[in-house]
Design a protein around this motif. Structure first.
Motif, PDB file in Angstrom:
ATOM      1  N   LEU A 282       0.824  -1.212   0.000  1.00  0.00           N
ATOM      2  CA  LEU A 282       0.000   0.000   0.000  1.00  0.00           C
ATOM      3  C   LEU A 282       0.855   1.257   0.000  1.00  0.00           C
ATOM      4  CD1 LEU A 282      -2.836  -0.975   2.520  1.00  0.00           C
ATOM      5  CD2 LEU A 282      -3.094  -0.578   0.067  1.00  0.00           C
ATOM      6  N   GLU A 283       1.953   1.237   0.750  1.00  0.00           N
ATOM      7  CA  GLU A 283       2.846   2.397   0.785  1.00  0.00           C
ATOM      8  C   GLU A 283       3.491   2.619  -0.577  1.00  0.00           C
ATOM      9  OE1 GLU A 283       4.169   2.235   5.516  1.00  0.00           O
ATOM     10  OE2 GLU A 283       5.387   1.242   3.983  1.00  0.00           O
ATOM     11  N   ALA A 284       3.944   1.534  -1.207  1.00  0.00           N
ATOM     12  CA  ALA A 284       4.540   1.648  -2.543  1.00  0.00           C
ATOM     13  C   ALA A 284       3.492   2.080  -3.565  1.00  0.00           C
ATOM     14  CB  ALA A 284       5.169   0.316  -2.948  1.00  0.00           C
ATOM     15  N   TRP A 285       2.294   1.526  -3.434  1.00  0.00           N
ATOM     16  CA  TRP A 285       1.186   1.871  -4.335  1.00  0.00           C
ATOM     17  C   TRP A 285       0.891   3.363  -4.256  1.00  0.00           C
ATOM     18  CZ3 TRP A 285      -2.141  -1.648  -7.122  1.00  0.00           C
ATOM     19  CH2 TRP A 285      -3.286  -1.062  -7.670  1.00  0.00           C
ATOM     20  N   ASP A 286       0.793   3.874  -3.027  1.00  0.00           N
ATOM     21  CA  ASP A 286       0.468   5.291  -2.854  1.00  0.00           C
ATOM     22  C   ASP A 286       1.596   6.203  -3.339  1.00  0.00           C
ATOM     23  OD1 ASP A 286      -2.024   4.785  -1.896  1.00  0.00           O
ATOM     24  OD2 ASP A 286      -1.521   5.026   0.216  1.00  0.00           O
ATOM     25  N   ARG A 287       2.833   5.772  -3.163  1.00  0.00           N
ATOM     26  CA  ARG A 287       3.944   6.591  -3.659  1.00  0.00           C
ATOM     27  C   ARG A 287       3.856   6.751  -5.165  1.00  0.00           C
ATOM     28  NH1 ARG A 287       7.128   3.583  -0.073  1.00  0.00           N
ATOM     29  NH2 ARG A 287       7.912   2.319  -1.812  1.00  0.00           N
ATOM     30  N   LEU A 288       3.537   5.680  -5.853  1.00  0.00           N
ATOM     31  CA  LEU A 288       3.445   5.738  -7.317  1.00  0.00           C
ATOM     32  C   LEU A 288       2.173   6.465  -7.761  1.00  0.00           C
ATOM     33  CD1 LEU A 288       4.596   2.098  -8.135  1.00  0.00           C
ATOM     34  CD2 LEU A 288       5.909   4.197  -8.468  1.00  0.00           C
ATOM     35  N   ARG A 289       1.067   6.206  -7.075  1.00  0.00           N
ATOM     36  CA  ARG A 289      -0.202   6.813  -7.480  1.00  0.00           C
ATOM     37  C   ARG A 289      -0.200   8.319  -7.246  1.00  0.00           C
ATOM     38  NH1 ARG A 289      -5.103   7.703  -4.810  1.00  0.00           N
ATOM     39  NH2 ARG A 289      -4.323   6.707  -2.926  1.00  0.00           N
ATOM     40  N   LEU A 290       0.441   8.756  -6.189  1.00  0.00           N
ATOM     41  CA  LEU A 290       0.423  10.171  -5.834  1.00  0.00           C
ATOM     42  C   LEU A 290       1.658  10.920  -6.306  1.00  0.00           C
ATOM     43  CD1 LEU A 290      -0.914   9.830  -2.165  1.00  0.00           C
ATOM     44  CD2 LEU A 290      -2.217  10.324  -4.243  1.00  0.00           C
ATOM     45  N   MET A 291       2.548  10.198  -7.018  1.00  0.00           N
ATOM     46  CA  MET A 291       3.773  10.841  -7.465  1.00  0.00           C
ATOM     47  C   MET A 291       3.440  11.975  -8.433  1.00  0.00           C
ATOM     48  SD  MET A 291       7.042   9.058  -9.322  1.00  0.00           S
ATOM     49  CE  MET A 291       7.253   7.943  -7.932  1.00  0.00           C
ATOM     50  N   PRO A 292       3.882  13.195  -8.152  1.00  0.00           N
ATOM     51  CA  PRO A 292       3.581  14.310  -9.060  1.00  0.00           C
ATOM     52  C   PRO A 292       4.353  14.178 -10.362  1.00  0.00           C
ATOM     53  CG  PRO A 292       5.102  15.015  -7.365  1.00  0.00           C
ATOM     54  CD  PRO A 292       4.677  13.603  -6.997  1.00  0.00           C
ATOM     55  N   PRO A 293       3.824  14.685 -11.458  1.00  0.00           N
ATOM     56  CA  PRO A 293       4.539  14.597 -12.722  1.00  0.00           C
ATOM     57  C   PRO A 293       5.827  15.425 -12.649  1.00  0.00           C
ATOM     58  CG  PRO A 293       2.680  16.078 -12.916  1.00  0.00           C
ATOM     59  CD  PRO A 293       2.568  15.430 -11.575  1.00  0.00           C
ATOM     60  N   PRO A 294       6.875  14.999 -13.385  1.00  0.00           N
ATOM     61  CA  PRO A 294       8.126  15.757 -13.350  1.00  0.00           C
ATOM     62  C   PRO A 294       7.916  17.172 -13.906  1.00  0.00           C
ATOM     63  CG  PRO A 294       8.141  14.152 -15.132  1.00  0.00           C
ATOM     64  CD  PRO A 294       6.927  13.839 -14.289  1.00  0.00           C
ATOM     65  N   SER A 295       8.509  18.132 -13.239  1.00  0.00           N
ATOM     66  CA  SER A 295       8.346  19.519 -13.692  1.00  0.00           C
ATOM     67  C   SER A 295       9.172  19.760 -14.937  1.00  0.00           C
ATOM     68  CB  SER A 295       8.793  20.484 -12.583  1.00  0.00           C
ATOM     69  OG  SER A 295      10.151  20.230 -12.249  1.00  0.00           O
ATOM     70  N   GLU A 296       8.639  20.563 -15.838  1.00  0.00           N
ATOM     71  CA  GLU A 296       9.348  20.858 -17.071  1.00  0.00           C
ATOM     72  C   GLU A 296      10.414  21.924 -16.815  1.00  0.00           C
ATOM     73  OE1 GLU A 296       6.645  22.031 -20.040  1.00  0.00           O
ATOM     74  OE2 GLU A 296       5.503  20.162 -20.035  1.00  0.00           O
ATOM     75  N   GLU A 297      11.574  21.736 -17.392  1.00  0.00           N
ATOM     76  CA  GLU A 297      12.651  22.728 -17.228  1.00  0.00           C
ATOM     77  C   GLU A 297      12.301  24.004 -17.990  1.00  0.00           C
ATOM     78  OE1 GLU A 297      16.377  21.205 -18.377  1.00  0.00           O
ATOM     79  OE2 GLU A 297      16.372  19.564 -16.953  1.00  0.00           O
ATOM     80  N   LYS A 298      12.516  25.112 -17.312  1.00  0.00           N
ATOM     81  CA  LYS A 298      12.240  26.394 -17.959  1.00  0.00           C
ATOM     82  C   LYS A 298      13.432  26.810 -18.812  1.00  0.00           C
ATOM     83  CE  LYS A 298       9.228  28.052 -14.286  1.00  0.00           C
ATOM     84  NZ  LYS A 298       9.001  29.125 -13.302  1.00  0.00           N
ATOM     85  N   GLU A 299      13.136  27.368 -19.948  1.00  0.00           N
ATOM     86  CA  GLU A 299      14.224  27.845 -20.817  1.00  0.00           C
ATOM     87  C   GLU A 299      14.706  29.203 -20.361  1.00  0.00           C
ATOM     88  OE1 GLU A 299      12.958  27.804 -24.843  1.00  0.00           O
ATOM     89  OE2 GLU A 299      12.664  25.645 -24.915  1.00  0.00           O
TER      90      GLU A 299
END
Length: 299
Positions: A282-299
């Motif tokens: 459940l802990e691993a499941w929640d880490r993956l499910r709630l993982m925020p998308p990677p932020s895009e690098e600003k130019e």
């Protein structure tokens, strides 16, 4: 179990001939057990032939069959057959037919009345489903070496989906078969004898589920668990474990409240049998499910 006390539902009045035979099994003679086994092996059709034909098929005399039906509570073979025919009709009842016999009660208090009926069905389930049967199915689902496959009918597949969603959070190797039969072979080829197939099938039973159970029992041979009603889906003849649940609630629509409660109880106990493993998943499941998308690098 004495259910005759005041305020208790009359479970005996709703018993099928199948359940009556099973409850009488300990008191049957060897000849009577042969008759019972023949009837149950192809229920209800096994006893819808003449008494002479049943006697010839079982190697037991016609008078022995008469004594058998009398011992299990019927006045004679014809009454026994009328009961089987009645059950066969009931197993095919649609909402249109059930509408003719519904008892809605007071419209001003319908929700409370419906809740009362549902609670009576729950008590009926707790009295009729043995704890040993629950524990056996629980052991199958909790064994991490076994893959679990689930599928239901047009309505009951929602219960199968509910089971699979929760089991996947608790353990691996859980598969909810898709609704399109053309997509089944891939999963069936992965099915092994040690695995478990859970099928949900309630009255007005689905032919495709019966065909699936037949193929799986012959070709793959996992443990087949059937969740059904008291009239018994034809899948019963291919099943290792059969759970017959109350579904009548005196409306045009049958209830699946007992099926949902039975599945919820299994989910709770599967998670608790090895809570440390459940907790990690459940802990691993929640880490993956709630993982925020990677932020895009600003130019």
């Amino acid at each position: 179990m004495d259910m005759s006390g005041a305020g208790q539902p009359d479970f005996a009045a709703t018993m099928t001939a199948r359940e009556t035979i099973r409850r009488a099994s300990a008191n049957l003679t060897a000849s009577e057990r042969k008759i019972a086994n023949a009837v149950l092996a192809d229920y209800p059709f096994g006893a819808l032939q003449t008494i002479q034909e049943l006697a010839e098929r079982t190697g037991v005399s016609a008078p022995s069959i008469t004594r058998f039906v009398s011992k299990i509570g019927f006045a004679g073979y014809q009454e026994f057959q009328r009961q089987l025919i009645s059950e066969l009709r009931e197993s095919r009842s649609s909402p249109l037919q059930l509408k003719a016999t519904e008892k809605l009660g007071s419209g001003s208090a319908f929700l409370a009345d419906y809740a009362r009926r549902a609670s009576e069905r729950m008590r009926e389930m707790s009295a009729s489903v043995p704890q040993e049967q629950f524990d056996h199915i629980l052991a199958l689902l909790a064994d991490p070496a076994r893959a679990v496959f689930v599928l239901g009918g047009r309505v009951s597949d929602s219960i199968a989906g509910f089971l699979s969603v929760h089991l996947k959070q608790i353990r691996g190797k859980v598969h909810h078969l898709p609704p399109n039969p053309e997509h089944w072979p891939d999963l069936l080829l992965a099915m092994r004898r040690q695995d478990v197939l859970i099928l949900f099938d309630f009255r007005r039973y689905q032919r495709d589920l019966e065909t699936l159970a037949d193929i799986v029992a012959r070709e793959r041979r996992p443990s087949v668990v059937l969740i059904t009603d008291k009239w018994m889906s034809p899948i019963a003849r291919h099943s290792d474990h059969i759970v017959a649940l109350p579904i009548e609630i005196e409306t045009a629509w049958d209830t699946l409240v007992c099926a949902l409660a039975f599945i919820e109880a299994l989910i709770v106990k599967v998670s608790e049998l090895d809570w440390s493993s459940t907790k990690k998943r459940l802990e691993a499941w929640d880490r993956l499910r709630l993982m925020p998308p990677p932020s895009e690098e600003k130019e």
